[in-house]
Write a protein that holds these residues in place. Structure first.
Motif, PDB file in Angstrom:
ATOM      1  N   ALA A  79      47.237   5.644 -16.294  1.00 34.68           N
ATOM      2  CA  ALA A  79      46.574   4.771 -15.324  1.00 34.68           C
ATOM      3  C   ALA A  79      47.202   3.386 -15.330  1.00 34.68           C
ATOM      4  O   ALA A  79      47.405   2.780 -14.266  1.00 34.68           O
ATOM      5  N   ASN A  80      47.534   2.878 -16.514  1.00 34.07           N
ATOM      6  CA  ASN A  80      48.196   1.571 -16.603  1.00 34.07           C
ATOM      7  C   ASN A  80      49.555   1.569 -15.899  1.00 34.07           C
ATOM      8  O   ASN A  80      49.997   0.532 -15.419  1.00 34.07           O
ATOM      9  N   GLU A  81      50.185   2.726 -15.857  1.00 33.41           N
ATOM     10  CA  GLU A  81      51.480   2.860 -15.183  1.00 33.41           C
ATOM     11  C   GLU A  81      51.308   3.343 -13.742  1.00 33.41           C
ATOM     12  O   GLU A  81      52.282   3.653 -13.068  1.00 33.41           O
ATOM     13  N   ASN A  82      50.048   3.403 -13.287  1.00 35.99           N
ATOM     14  CA  ASN A  82      49.703   3.859 -11.935  1.00 35.99           C
ATOM     15  C   ASN A  82      50.247   5.248 -11.635  1.00 35.99           C
ATOM     16  O   ASN A  82      50.637   5.552 -10.521  1.00 35.99           O
ATOM     17  N   GLN A  83      50.245   6.105 -12.651  1.00 35.65           N
ATOM     18  CA  GLN A  83      50.676   7.501 -12.526  1.00 35.65           C
ATOM     19  C   GLN A  83      49.427   8.376 -12.500  1.00 35.65           C
ATOM     20  O   GLN A  83      49.105   9.065 -13.460  1.00 35.65           O
ATOM     21  N   MET A  84      48.735   8.360 -11.386  1.00 38.45           N
ATOM     22  CA  MET A  84      47.422   8.988 -11.299  1.00 38.45           C
ATOM     23  C   MET A  84      47.473  10.469 -10.904  1.00 38.45           C
ATOM     24  O   MET A  84      46.484  11.181 -11.079  1.00 38.45           O
ATOM     25  N   ALA A  85      48.576  10.954 -10.411  1.00 35.28           N
ATOM     26  CA  ALA A  85      48.641  12.309  -9.845  1.00 35.28           C
ATOM     27  C   ALA A  85      48.298  13.404 -10.858  1.00 35.28           C
ATOM     28  O   ALA A  85      47.654  14.391 -10.504  1.00 35.28           O
ATOM     29  N   ASP A  86      48.705  13.247 -12.092  1.00 34.55           N
ATOM     30  CA  ASP A  86      48.483  14.288 -13.095  1.00 34.55           C
ATOM     31  C   ASP A  86      47.196  14.103 -13.891  1.00 34.55           C
ATOM     32  O   ASP A  86      46.894  14.905 -14.779  1.00 34.55           O
ATOM     33  N   LEU A  87      46.438  13.064 -13.591  1.00 30.65           N
ATOM     34  CA  LEU A  87      45.256  12.766 -14.394  1.00 30.65           C
ATOM     35  C   LEU A  87      44.087  13.737 -14.236  1.00 30.65           C
ATOM     36  O   LEU A  87      43.339  13.921 -15.197  1.00 30.65           O
ATOM     37  N   PRO A  88      43.893  14.366 -13.087  1.00 31.49           N
ATOM     38  CA  PRO A  88      42.733  15.268 -13.011  1.00 31.49           C
ATOM     39  C   PRO A  88      42.696  16.335 -14.111  1.00 31.49           C
ATOM     40  O   PRO A  88      41.614  16.643 -14.631  1.00 31.49           O
ATOM     41  N   ALA A  89      43.826  16.861 -14.511  1.00 28.75           N
ATOM     42  CA  ALA A  89      43.836  17.876 -15.572  1.00 28.75           C
ATOM     43  C   ALA A  89      43.399  17.270 -16.900  1.00 28.75           C
ATOM     44  O   ALA A  89      42.596  17.873 -17.629  1.00 28.75           O
ATOM     45  N   ASP A  90      43.889  16.083 -17.230  1.00 29.19           N
ATOM     46  CA  ASP A  90      43.490  15.436 -18.484  1.00 29.19           C
ATOM     47  C   ASP A  90      42.020  15.032 -18.452  1.00 29.19           C
ATOM     48  O   ASP A  90      41.321  15.128 -19.463  1.00 29.19           O
ATOM     49  N   VAL A  91      41.546  14.592 -17.304  1.00 24.85           N
ATOM     50  CA  VAL A  91      40.144  14.212 -17.181  1.00 24.85           C
ATOM     51  C   VAL A  91      39.253  15.450 -17.344  1.00 24.85           C
ATOM     52  O   VAL A  91      38.210  15.390 -18.004  1.00 24.85           O
ATOM     53  N   ALA A  92      39.676  16.569 -16.801  1.00 26.67           N
ATOM     54  CA  ALA A  92      38.936  17.820 -16.998  1.00 26.67           C
ATOM     55  C   ALA A  92      38.946  18.227 -18.470  1.00 26.67           C
ATOM     56  O   ALA A  92      37.930  18.723 -18.997  1.00 26.67           O
ATOM     57  N   THR A  93      40.055  18.014 -19.150  1.00 19.61           N
ATOM     58  CA  THR A  93      40.133  18.293 -20.584  1.00 19.61           C
ATOM     59  C   THR A  93      39.141  17.430 -21.355  1.00 19.61           C
ATOM     60  O   THR A  93      38.444  17.916 -22.249  1.00 19.61           O
ATOM     61  N   LEU A  94      39.068  16.142 -21.003  1.00 21.29           N
ATOM     62  CA  LEU A  94      38.093  15.258 -21.651  1.00 21.29           C
ATOM     63  C   LEU A  94      36.677  15.784 -21.460  1.00 21.29           C
ATOM     64  O   LEU A  94      35.879  15.804 -22.398  1.00 21.29           O
ATOM     65  N   ARG A  95      36.354  16.217 -20.246  1.00 21.58           N
ATOM     66  CA  ARG A  95      35.021  16.746 -19.975  1.00 21.58           C
ATOM     67  C   ARG A  95      34.743  17.959 -20.862  1.00 21.58           C
ATOM     68  O   ARG A  95      33.654  18.111 -21.417  1.00 21.58           O
ATOM     69  N   GLY A  96      35.728  18.823 -21.001  1.00 18.29           N
ATOM     70  CA  GLY A  96      35.580  19.980 -21.874  1.00 18.29           C
ATOM     71  C   GLY A  96      35.326  19.578 -23.315  1.00 18.29           C
ATOM     72  O   GLY A  96      34.488  20.188 -24.003  1.00 18.29           O
ATOM     73  N   PHE A  97      36.010  18.541 -23.779  1.00 19.16           N
ATOM     74  CA  PHE A  97      35.782  18.048 -25.142  1.00 19.16           C
ATOM     75  C   PHE A  97      34.349  17.538 -25.298  1.00 19.16           C
ATOM     76  O   PHE A  97      33.686  17.822 -26.294  1.00 19.16           O
ATOM     77  N   PHE A  98      33.881  16.768 -24.322  1.00 17.16           N
ATOM     78  CA  PHE A  98      32.505  16.276 -24.388  1.00 17.16           C
ATOM     79  C   PHE A  98      31.518  17.435 -24.431  1.00 17.16           C
ATOM     80  O   PHE A  98      30.554  17.414 -25.201  1.00 17.16           O
ATOM     81  N   ASP A  99      31.749  18.448 -23.614  1.00 16.73           N
ATOM     82  CA  ASP A  99      30.873  19.621 -23.614  1.00 16.73           C
ATOM     83  C   ASP A  99      30.892  20.325 -24.972  1.00 16.73           C
ATOM     84  O   ASP A  99      29.857  20.717 -25.497  1.00 16.73           O
ATOM     85  N   ASP A 100      32.087  20.473 -25.548  1.00 19.77           N
ATOM     86  CA  ASP A 100      32.214  21.105 -26.866  1.00 19.77           C
ATOM     87  C   ASP A 100      31.483  20.320 -27.938  1.00 19.77           C
ATOM     88  O   ASP A 100      30.769  20.889 -28.765  1.00 19.77           O
ATOM     89  N   ILE A 101      31.669  19.011 -27.938  1.00 22.07           N
ATOM     90  CA  ILE A 101      31.019  18.158 -28.941  1.00 22.07           C
ATOM     91  C   ILE A 101      29.513  18.260 -28.797  1.00 22.07           C
ATOM     92  O   ILE A 101      28.781  18.355 -29.796  1.00 22.07           O
ATOM     93  N   ALA A 102      29.021  18.244 -27.571  1.00 16.67           N
ATOM     94  CA  ALA A 102      27.576  18.328 -27.339  1.00 16.67           C
ATOM     95  C   ALA A 102      27.017  19.623 -27.925  1.00 16.67           C
ATOM     96  O   ALA A 102      25.946  19.617 -28.546  1.00 16.67           O
ATOM     97  N   ARG A 103      27.742  20.722 -27.750  1.00 19.31           N
ATOM     98  CA  ARG A 103      27.272  22.000 -28.299  1.00 19.31           C
ATOM     99  C   ARG A 103      27.279  21.974 -29.833  1.00 19.31           C
ATOM    100  O   ARG A 103      26.348  22.461 -30.464  1.00 19.31           O
ATOM    101  N   ILE A 104      28.295  21.410 -30.415  1.00 19.11           N
ATOM    102  CA  ILE A 104      28.420  21.375 -31.878  1.00 19.11           C
ATOM    103  C   ILE A 104      27.365  20.478 -32.496  1.00 19.11           C
ATOM    104  O   ILE A 104      26.732  20.824 -33.488  1.00 19.11           O
ATOM    105  N   VAL A 105      27.151  19.308 -31.909  1.00 23.90           N
ATOM    106  CA  VAL A 105      26.187  18.360 -32.456  1.00 23.90           C
ATOM    107  C   VAL A 105      24.759  18.873 -32.288  1.00 23.90           C
ATOM    108  O   VAL A 105      23.901  18.620 -33.133  1.00 23.90           O
ATOM    109  N   ALA A 106      24.512  19.641 -31.248  1.00 19.33           N
ATOM    110  CA  ALA A 106      23.166  20.160 -30.996  1.00 19.33           C
ATOM    111  C   ALA A 106      22.770  21.244 -31.990  1.00 19.33           C
ATOM    112  O   ALA A 106      21.594  21.538 -32.141  1.00 19.33           O
ATOM    113  N   VAL A 107      23.738  21.803 -32.695  1.00 18.67           N
ATOM    114  CA  VAL A 107      23.447  22.895 -33.642  1.00 18.67           C
ATOM    115  C   VAL A 107      22.653  22.394 -34.817  1.00 18.67           C
ATOM    116  O   VAL A 107      22.767  21.351 -35.302  1.00 18.67           O
TER     117      VAL A 107
END
Length: 107
Positions: A79-107
């Motif tokens: 984002a700092n380099e204004n290279q936004m085209a490939d970011l949706p995949a990384d942002v989706a990965t972040l969302r997956g990590f948050f979902d995973d953490i939520a499941r683990i912490v809820a146990v």
């Protein structure tokens, strides 16, 4: 994502219960930051994407959540380099990590 809560807690010198509390707080604030990041990405606001990613990166790094930290750092840099085209995949990965953490912490 595979998290060993006890090992992560030990790594930063906390007991497991205290570490879980911090991760739960990270999930609350981190999801708000993620939502801000996602909205900024949808709007093409590279500056806000970078700021939100920076916040996620720092908080996750402090907790030893290195997979989250590294992806958020990559998003921030792109984002700092204004290279936004490939970011949706990384942002989706972040969302997956948050979902995973939520499941683990809820146990």
């Amino acid at each position: 994502m595979n998290l060993d809560i006890k090992a992560l807690a030990d790594d930063i010198g906390l007991d497991e219960a205290d570490y879980r509390e911090l991760v739960e707080l990270f999930m609350q604030t981190g999801m708000a930051d993620y939502n801000q990041l996602k909205a900024a990405l949808d709007e093409g606001d590279a500056g806000q994407v970078a700021r939100s990613a920076h916040t996620i990166s720092g908080a996750s790094g402090n907790l030893g959540l290195m997979q989250v930290h590294e992806v958020a750092k990559r998003v921030e840099q792109a984002a700092n380099e204004n290279q936004m085209a490939d970011l949706p995949a990384d942002v989706a990965t972040l969302r997956g990590f948050f979902d995973d953490i939520a499941r683990i912490v809820a146990v």
